[in-house]
Design a protein around this motif. Sequence first.
Motif, mmCIF file in Angstrom:
data_model
loop_
_atom_site.group_PDB
_atom_site.id
_atom_site.type_symbol
_atom_site.label_atom_id
_atom_site.label_comp_id
_atom_site.label_asym_id
_atom_site.label_seq_id
_atom_site.Cartn_x
_atom_site.Cartn_y
_atom_site.Cartn_z
ATOM 1 N N ARG A 127 51.204 -24.388 60.974
ATOM 2 C CA ARG A 127 51.322 -25.778 60.526
ATOM 3 C C ARG A 127 51.030 -25.900 59.037
ATOM 4 N NH1 ARG A 127 48.720 -26.896 65.552
ATOM 5 N NH2 ARG A 127 46.719 -27.171 64.504
ATOM 6 N N ARG B 235 51.511 -23.584 56.802
ATOM 7 C CA ARG B 235 52.652 -23.008 56.096
ATOM 8 C C ARG B 235 53.795 -24.014 56.015
ATOM 9 N NH1 ARG B 235 53.938 -18.013 59.090
ATOM 10 N NH2 ARG B 235 51.842 -17.500 58.371
ATOM 11 N N LYS B 236 53.914 -24.869 57.037
ATOM 12 C CA LYS B 236 54.969 -25.884 57.053
ATOM 13 C C LYS B 236 54.552 -27.175 56.361
ATOM 14 C CE LYS B 236 57.145 -24.265 61.331
ATOM 15 N NZ LYS B 236 57.477 -24.610 62.745
ATOM 16 N N GLN C 149 51.942 -29.136 57.213
ATOM 17 C CA GLN C 149 51.349 -30.131 58.099
ATOM 18 C C GLN C 149 49.833 -30.016 58.019
ATOM 19 O OE1 GLN C 149 52.959 -29.787 62.030
ATOM 20 N NE2 GLN C 149 55.020 -29.438 61.284
#
Length: 208
Positions: free
Chosen positions: A174, A176-177, A179
């Motif tokens: 998350r 890394r994305k 979030q």
Amino acid sequence: MGWPTTGTEPVELLVGQLFDVLEMPADAGRAVLRRLPGTGPVALLRAGRDGNRRIERPKLLMLIAAGGAEELPEILEWLEWGALAPDLGARGAGERMPAPAVPTYSAAGEPSSRGFGAREAAGWLRPPRPGRAAENSLPTTGIGAGIGDVGGAPDLIRLVSAAATECHRARLLRARKGQSDRADGDQPLAFSNASRMSAGTRPRSFTL
């Protein structure tokens, strides 16, 4: 199913009598289900209100043997996770969980309906099996516990090890994305698997 409830609307199940609950984000929980197919009943709690708490993202609620919630902190310390798995929690005696709809079954004993009802906050992903007492078919520790020894369920230590690992991996993914979990007051993601290996602090759970 004969399980104790609050007797209120919406209906909630009383935790700590027949079972405790291991709680984790749904993305991590689904990974655990792929690794350990015999966990016992599992419910999906959708985002929204859960009693007085606000649920920001869906969670998986895995039923474990009564008393397991009390053992969770010590198991995490023994596995060298400590506070590094903040998304993994438990509900024990005196707590409750939203009650999914009672599942229906085909003549062959397979669940014939799943999911959420109109007013339900939770739905079964793995419904309880008819004729199997909850307290005799859930992950537990102690004498007789072991992989496949308790109604086909993994022992609690193995389940917690897998859950802590997948919770950590899900947080890294998350992050890394983009979030961020910092708005919820969680600790920053300071440890990757590689950095912890080089520092000699990788938990045993990565080797199980």
